[in-house]
Design an enzyme around this catalytic site. Structure first.
Site, PDB file in Angstrom:
ATOM      1  N   SER A 199     -13.329 142.321 -47.029  1.00 24.32           N
ATOM      2  CA  SER A 199     -12.420 141.943 -48.110  1.00 24.32           C
ATOM      3  C   SER A 199     -12.589 142.931 -49.262  1.00 24.32           C
ATOM      4  O   SER A 199     -12.410 144.132 -49.062  1.00 24.32           O
ATOM      5  CB  SER A 199     -12.683 140.497 -48.548  1.00 24.32           C
ATOM      6  OG  SER A 199     -11.707 140.073 -49.472  1.00 24.32           O
ATOM      7  N   THR A 200     -12.973 142.458 -50.442  1.00 31.70           N
ATOM      8  CA  THR A 200     -13.070 143.326 -51.610  1.00 31.70           C
ATOM      9  C   THR A 200     -14.016 144.492 -51.349  1.00 31.70           C
ATOM     10  O   THR A 200     -15.168 144.292 -50.984  1.00 31.70           O
ATOM     11  CB  THR A 200     -13.575 142.532 -52.827  1.00 31.70           C
ATOM     12  OG1 THR A 200     -12.792 141.352 -52.962  1.00 31.70           O
ATOM     13  CG2 THR A 200     -13.480 143.367 -54.086  1.00 31.70           C
ATOM     14  N   HIS A 227      -8.733 141.730 -45.762  1.00 29.90           N
ATOM     15  CA  HIS A 227      -7.847 140.982 -46.666  1.00 29.90           C
ATOM     16  C   HIS A 227      -7.016 141.969 -47.471  1.00 29.90           C
ATOM     17  O   HIS A 227      -7.534 142.716 -48.288  1.00 29.90           O
ATOM     18  CB  HIS A 227      -8.667 140.105 -47.620  1.00 29.90           C
ATOM     19  CG  HIS A 227      -9.448 139.033 -46.927  1.00 29.90           C
ATOM     20  ND1 HIS A 227     -10.584 138.474 -47.465  1.00 29.90           N
ATOM     21  CD2 HIS A 227      -9.249 138.415 -45.731  1.00 29.90           C
ATOM     22  CE1 HIS A 227     -11.042 137.554 -46.640  1.00 29.90           C
ATOM     23  NE2 HIS A 227     -10.261 137.507 -45.580  1.00 29.90           N
ATOM     24  N   MET A 262     -15.700 139.059 -51.273  1.00 28.05           N
ATOM     25  CA  MET A 262     -16.013 137.843 -52.009  1.00 28.05           C
ATOM     26  C   MET A 262     -15.759 136.615 -51.158  1.00 28.05           C
ATOM     27  O   MET A 262     -14.880 136.605 -50.304  1.00 28.05           O
ATOM     28  CB  MET A 262     -15.162 137.763 -53.274  1.00 28.05           C
ATOM     29  CG  MET A 262     -15.389 136.492 -54.083  1.00 28.05           C
ATOM     30  SD  MET A 262     -14.285 136.384 -55.501  1.00 28.05           S
ATOM     31  CE  MET A 262     -14.694 134.732 -56.086  1.00 28.05           C
ATOM     32  N   ASP A 293     -15.286 133.680 -46.191  1.00 29.86           N
ATOM     33  CA  ASP A 293     -14.460 133.847 -44.992  1.00 29.86           C
ATOM     34  C   ASP A 293     -15.202 134.714 -43.983  1.00 29.86           C
ATOM     35  O   ASP A 293     -15.632 135.824 -44.300  1.00 29.86           O
ATOM     36  CB  ASP A 293     -13.115 134.488 -45.352  1.00 29.86           C
ATOM     37  CG  ASP A 293     -12.166 134.542 -44.164  1.00 29.86           C
ATOM     38  OD1 ASP A 293     -12.267 133.666 -43.281  1.00 29.86           O
ATOM     39  OD2 ASP A 293     -11.314 135.456 -44.118  1.00 29.86           O
TER      40      ASP A 293
END
Length: 367
Positions: free
Chosen positions: A188-189, A214, A307, A310
């Site tokens: 993600s991030t 993401h 973050m 997930d």
């Protein structure tokens, strides 16, 4: 708890007002100012340095990408890009990620106020993740792993699990052994650059790989194209029915869940609509659960910077199904949320720095 201080930079008064209202609805966020262009913003930053900046791309006097590059060269501050650029401008926003932006928020060209209000949780999550992002080797003061996303500053919105998309792994037995190992990755991030490092370290005949990053809809095709130009492996945005082959990497399309399926000894992906799982679509938990069901011990699971949680539950299910599991270490993660949650579950075989993940993946696949 100290609030995350945000500066909003956008040439639209409507966006500035709406975005301020969205962020102020979260008790953990404080908007310390708004600016109509980078020159006004620079004066505001001279008075008070924010924890996070939201930045538009198309603005008068100086565009957002130019400002971002100047900012990162002189005074690095976590930046979340907020732009109406869509597919035609996705390369521009990928440049923003390369220049140091932590995340991207899309705003439509019409109905922007309603869209931003409907996207409260996503926007607040992005700002919280940015507040804890590691920039230039430094850890930010806020810790995203301790911040829980809320709706309008009240109770957390109910999070759906992978049950919303497919049954638990025990419902289908994977083949005990196949000739191919499948690599499944979630990020993600900070993942856009982390995945570049991972894929650039792989040879052309690497095991087939499926990735959930993401990322907004319409950006994953450009992201895959960019990686394909840099890496020895072939990289493409996943399409329903694509076969997972050696030397091929499939990137889950934005706003679609991607599942690993098996027909005989052939592995392929299903790309599906569905609800948000762990507040994401695509969801890492959905990919990992499908890998546990379809590949079992023939899979390797990798959870990287990001973050939230997930992927943690899904990686645990992969581990229970016999897969080998890896997590990116804290020192090299932009945000040590997703790997930390997986490690806390006790389902990670090895914790690896980013620069070593590609070799560890190959070693695990050859075990």
């Amino acid at each position: 708890m100290k609030k995350i201080r945000v500066l909003i930079i956008d040439d639209s008064a409507t966006v500035r007002q709406t975005l301020a209202a969205v962020l102020e609805s979260d008790p953990q966020i404080e908007v310390i100012g708004v600016a109509s262009d980078p020159f006004v913003a620079a004066r505001r930053i001279a008075e008070e340095i924010p924890d996070v900046i939201t930045l538009d791309v198309e603005m008068p006097r100086m565009d957002g990408i130019t400002f971002l590059r100047k900012l990162m060269a002189q005074k690095p501050i976590p930046v979340v890009m907020c732009s109406s650029l869509t597919e035609a401008g996705s390369e521009t926003l990928l440049q923003a990620l390369e220049a140091g932006a932590v995340d991207i928020i899309l705003k439509p060209k019409v109905g922007v106020a309603d869209h931003l209000m409907e996207s409260k949780i996503r926007i607040c999550d992005a700002v919280k993740a940015a507040a804890g992002a590691r920039l230039a080797g430094q850890r930010r003061a806020a810790s995203p792993t301790t911040l829980s996303p809320t709706r309008s500053g009240h109770e957390p919105e109910k999070k759906l699990t992978a049950d919303a998309m497919l049954p638990p792994p025990g419902a289908t037995r994977a083949m005990a052994r196949t000739t191919e190992t499948i690599i499944c990755v979630g990020a993600s991030t900070g993942g856009t650059e982390a995945l570049r490092v991972l894929l650039e370290g792989l040879p052309a005949d690497s095991p087939g790989m499926v990735i959930v990053q993401h990322m907004p809809e319409k950006f994953t095709a450009s992201f895959a194209k960019r990686l394909d130009s840099l890496c020895a492996v072939s990289v493409k945005e996943a399409e329903d029915g694509d076969t997972v082959l050696r030397g091929r990497v499939l990137i889950a399309p934005g706003n679609k869940h991607t599942l690993l399926e098996r027909s005989g000894a052939r592995y392929y992906v299903s790309v599906k609509d569905g609800p948000l799982v762990s507040r994401h679509r695509p969801s890492v938990d959905v990919l990992f659960r499908s890998a546990a069901r379809s590949a079992g011990s023939n899979a390797v699971g990798v959870i990287m910077t990001g973050m939230g949680d997930d992927g943690a539950r899904g990686l645990e299910e992969m581990k229970q199904a016999g897969a080998y599991t890896l997590a990116q270490d804290e020192a090299t993660s932009v945000v040590f949320g997703m790997p930390k949650e997986a490690i806390a579950r006790g389902c990670v075989d090895r914790i690896v720095p980013l620069q070593n993940i590609s070799q560890e993946v190959l070693r695990a696949a050859a075990r």
